[in-house]
Design a protein around this motif. Structure first.
Motif, PDB file in Angstrom:
ATOM      1  N   ASN A 154      -9.392   1.503  -5.630  1.00 33.61           N
ATOM      2  CA  ASN A 154      -9.212   1.296  -7.074  1.00 33.61           C
ATOM      3  C   ASN A 154      -9.036  -0.162  -7.476  1.00 33.61           C
ATOM      4  N   GLY A 155      -9.017  -1.066  -6.528  1.00 37.20           N
ATOM      5  CA  GLY A 155      -8.969  -2.492  -6.828  1.00 37.20           C
ATOM      6  C   GLY A 155      -7.588  -3.044  -7.080  1.00 37.20           C
ATOM      7  N   THR A 156      -7.532  -4.364  -7.014  1.00 41.47           N
ATOM      8  CA  THR A 156      -6.345  -5.144  -7.337  1.00 41.47           C
ATOM      9  C   THR A 156      -6.755  -6.080  -8.461  1.00 41.47           C
ATOM     10  N   TYR A 157      -5.950  -6.153  -9.494  1.00 44.53           N
ATOM     11  CA  TYR A 157      -6.269  -6.952 -10.674  1.00 44.53           C
ATOM     12  C   TYR A 157      -5.241  -8.067 -10.839  1.00 44.53           C
ATOM     13  N   VAL A 158      -5.724  -9.258 -11.137  1.00 48.22           N
ATOM     14  CA  VAL A 158      -4.845 -10.386 -11.441  1.00 48.22           C
ATOM     15  C   VAL A 158      -5.231 -10.890 -12.817  1.00 48.22           C
ATOM     16  N   SER A 173      -4.202   2.506  -2.477  1.00 50.06           N
ATOM     17  CA  SER A 173      -4.761   2.780  -1.145  1.00 50.06           C
ATOM     18  C   SER A 173      -3.682   2.647  -0.073  1.00 50.06           C
ATOM     19  N   ARG A 174      -3.960   3.248   1.088  1.00 48.82           N
ATOM     20  CA  ARG A 174      -2.993   3.184   2.190  1.00 48.82           C
ATOM     21  C   ARG A 174      -2.659   1.739   2.548  1.00 48.82           C
ATOM     22  N   ARG A 175      -3.655   0.899   2.702  1.00 48.49           N
ATOM     23  CA  ARG A 175      -3.488  -0.560   2.878  1.00 48.49           C
ATOM     24  C   ARG A 175      -4.274  -1.200   1.749  1.00 48.49           C
ATOM     25  N   HIS A 176      -3.587  -1.538   0.700  1.00 45.49           N
ATOM     26  CA  HIS A 176      -4.230  -1.923  -0.549  1.00 45.49           C
ATOM     27  C   HIS A 176      -4.448  -3.438  -0.670  1.00 45.49           C
ATOM     28  N   LEU A 211       4.046   1.406  -2.172  1.00 49.07           N
ATOM     29  CA  LEU A 211       3.874   1.861  -3.548  1.00 49.07           C
ATOM     30  C   LEU A 211       3.318   3.277  -3.492  1.00 49.07           C
ATOM     31  N   SER A 212       4.173   4.228  -3.725  1.00 44.74           N
ATOM     32  CA  SER A 212       3.834   5.636  -3.547  1.00 44.74           C
ATOM     33  C   SER A 212       3.147   6.211  -4.778  1.00 44.74           C
ATOM     34  N   HIS A 213       1.831   6.143  -4.779  1.00 44.50           N
ATOM     35  CA  HIS A 213       1.033   6.728  -5.855  1.00 44.50           C
ATOM     36  C   HIS A 213      -0.380   6.910  -5.338  1.00 44.50           C
ATOM     37  N   GLU A 214      -1.034   7.989  -5.760  1.00 42.65           N
ATOM     38  CA  GLU A 214      -2.390   8.272  -5.276  1.00 42.65           C
ATOM     39  C   GLU A 214      -3.412   7.216  -5.706  1.00 42.65           C
ATOM     40  N   GLY A 215      -3.095   6.411  -6.706  1.00 42.69           N
ATOM     41  CA  GLY A 215      -3.990   5.341  -7.146  1.00 42.69           C
ATOM     42  C   GLY A 215      -3.888   4.080  -6.295  1.00 42.69           C
ATOM     43  N   GLY A 225       0.813  -1.210   0.000  1.00 40.91           N
ATOM     44  CA  GLY A 225       0.000   0.000   0.000  1.00 40.91           C
ATOM     45  C   GLY A 225       0.841   1.251   0.000  1.00 40.91           C
ATOM     46  N   ARG A 226       0.151   2.374   0.077  1.00 40.78           N
ATOM     47  CA  ARG A 226       0.800   3.689   0.023  1.00 40.78           C
ATOM     48  C   ARG A 226       1.394   4.099   1.362  1.00 40.78           C
ATOM     49  N   ALA A 227       0.825   3.628   2.467  1.00 38.11           N
ATOM     50  CA  ALA A 227       1.311   4.017   3.795  1.00 38.11           C
ATOM     51  C   ALA A 227       2.701   3.437   4.055  1.00 38.11           C
TER      52      ALA A 227
END
Length: 136
Positions: free
Chosen positions: A87-91, A65-68, A59-63, A50-52
């Motif tokens: 914004n979701g996680t895609y596999v 989430s803090r805990r993604h 992963l530092s990007h606004e897209g 995540g971003r936090a």
């Protein structure tokens, strides 16, 4: 040499310098815009993404989430779980349902924001370790 049995065997080699090496552990390769930003060796504990700054993989990007998401060792491989991100996680192009783990196979990729995270199973041949990483 006298041919005694106390001689050490020669070290194992992989042939020539261009031969890919076998990886002993599962690993992740993080790319952004096609450039490798980070490589991680996976252990026996889950990692958070995540971003936090408190995450194991930041992963530092606004897209993002803090805990993604969470990547977790599991029987038969490694799973990825979306943690209810905005914004979701895609596999493999499919958006994961929140909190529903998805088993990753060798070479599977996850998309998290602008990042592509590729999973490499233990013992697979790969030249990933020889690829350069972008400067931070």
């Amino acid at each position: 040499m006298n041919g005694s049995s106390s001689q050490q065997p020669p070290p194992a080699t992989s042939g020539d310098a261009l031969t890919p090496r076998v990886a002993a552990a599962a690993r992740l390769v993080v790319r952004r815009d096609g450039v490798i930003e980070r490589r991680l060796v996976l252990g026996q504990v889950a990692i958070t993404v995540g971003r936090a700054l408190s995450n194991d993989l930041v992963l530092s990007h606004e897209g993002v989430s803090r805990r993604h998401a969470e990547i977790h060792p599991a029987p038969g491989g490694v799973t990825v779980t979306d943690l209810g991100s905005a914004n979701g996680t895609y596999v493999g192009g499919d958006r994961l349902a929140p909190y529903a783990p998805r088993l990753l196979t060798d070479g599977a990729f996850c998309v998290i924001g602008p990042y592509t995270v590729t999973y490499y199973a233990p013992g697979t041949f790969s030249t990933v370790s020889a690829m350069p990483v972008a400067d931070p």
